[in-house]
Design a protein around this motif. Structure first.
Motif, mmCIF file in Angstrom:
data_model
loop_
_atom_site.group_PDB
_atom_site.id
_atom_site.type_symbol
_atom_site.label_atom_id
_atom_site.label_comp_id
_atom_site.label_asym_id
_atom_site.label_seq_id
_atom_site.Cartn_x
_atom_site.Cartn_y
_atom_site.Cartn_z
ATOM 1 N N TYR A 132 0.827 -1.213 0.000
ATOM 2 C CA TYR A 132 0.000 0.000 0.000
ATOM 3 C C TYR A 132 0.862 1.265 0.000
ATOM 4 O O TYR A 132 0.519 2.260 -0.633
ATOM 5 C CB TYR A 132 -0.985 -0.016 1.166
ATOM 6 N N ALA A 133 1.981 1.247 0.701
ATOM 7 C CA ALA A 133 2.873 2.414 0.700
ATOM 8 C C ALA A 133 3.423 2.666 -0.702
ATOM 9 O O ALA A 133 3.504 3.814 -1.145
ATOM 10 C CB ALA A 133 4.016 2.210 1.692
ATOM 11 N N LEU A 134 3.781 1.600 -1.403
ATOM 12 C CA LEU A 134 4.270 1.753 -2.778
ATOM 13 C C LEU A 134 3.177 2.305 -3.689
ATOM 14 O O LEU A 134 3.419 3.183 -4.509
ATOM 15 C CB LEU A 134 4.785 0.412 -3.316
ATOM 16 N N ALA A 135 1.966 1.800 -3.544
ATOM 17 C CA ALA A 135 0.861 2.220 -4.415
ATOM 18 C C ALA A 135 0.385 3.639 -4.114
ATOM 19 O O ALA A 135 0.096 4.407 -5.033
ATOM 20 C CB ALA A 135 -0.304 1.239 -4.293
ATOM 21 N N TYR A 136 0.284 3.984 -2.832
ATOM 22 C CA TYR A 136 -0.239 5.291 -2.445
ATOM 23 C C TYR A 136 0.836 6.378 -2.345
ATOM 24 O O TYR A 136 0.523 7.552 -2.244
ATOM 25 C CB TYR A 136 -0.985 5.198 -1.107
ATOM 26 N N GLY A 137 2.109 5.957 -2.290
ATOM 27 C CA GLY A 137 3.179 6.939 -2.174
ATOM 28 C C GLY A 137 3.420 7.410 -0.753
ATOM 29 O O GLY A 137 4.203 8.315 -0.512
ATOM 30 N N GLU A 138 2.756 6.778 0.201
ATOM 31 C CA GLU A 138 2.947 7.086 1.619
ATOM 32 C C GLU A 138 2.471 5.901 2.459
ATOM 33 O O GLU A 138 1.742 5.044 1.988
ATOM 34 C CB GLU A 138 2.218 8.363 2.021
#
Length: 175
Positions: free
Chosen positions: A91-97
């Motif tokens: 999720y961090a990779l996909a959302y950028g945070e």
């Protein structure tokens, strides 16, 4: 001629209404699934507590609370991801945070909303979730077609598993 103009205007209004109702995050499910496959390709192993350092991504695990079958506990010496650390990194990779934060599966459920029908990119939780309590023990990233990507347990790598492979399905959740 007037009829054609009226039809064109009506079509334009329909397209405008349809595109205005498309969620701005329509591209996120594809990014979530793509990130899952990229992590799988890297071959990270399961590590109890792995993926919960200050930043998302593989980290050494911990033996605190470890109940796995492999003895002695290998987590403190294993760079890897547990199931919630895997979903956190994806999720961090996909959302950028870091939208899911360093918590366990119970804490992740609290940040999400349950949906009746899963779509690729949703999280799949196992355990019990009621109005009064949350007691989950596993999470994976839904890929579609009844499959999920997950970091299943000590001794395994991030892999694809059937959603129905565990008995206590708690539901699909979306950020």
């Amino acid at each position: 001629m007037r009829r054609r103009s009226a039809v064109t205007a009506a079509a334009a209004l329909c397209l405008l209404a349809a595109t205005a109702s498309v969620p701005l995050d329509w591209h996120l499910p594809a990014r979530i699934v793509r990130a899952s496959y990229e992590i799988e390709r890297l071959g990270f192993v399961y590590s109890w507590g792995g993926g919960h350092a200050a930043d998302p991504g593989p980290s050494l695990g911990t033996c605190v609370g470890y109940r796995g079958k492999i003895r002695p506990c290998p987590a403190a010496d294993t760079l890897g991801l547990d199931c919630s650390g895997f979903s956190r990194w994806v999720y961090a990779l996909a959302y950028g945070e870091d939208v899911l934060g360093p918590g366990n599966t119970d804490e992740q459920v609290r940040r999400l909303r349950r949906v009746d029908v899963g779509r690729p990119g949703d999280l799949v939780f196992y355990g019990q979730v009621t109005e009064k309590s949350i007691n989950t023990h596993h999470v994976g990233v839904y890929l579609g077609g009844g499959k999920m990507m997950d970091s299943p347990y000590t001794g395994m790598v991030v892999r694809i598993d059937p959603v129905g492979g565990r008995k206590d399905f708690a539901g699909f959740y979306r950020y």
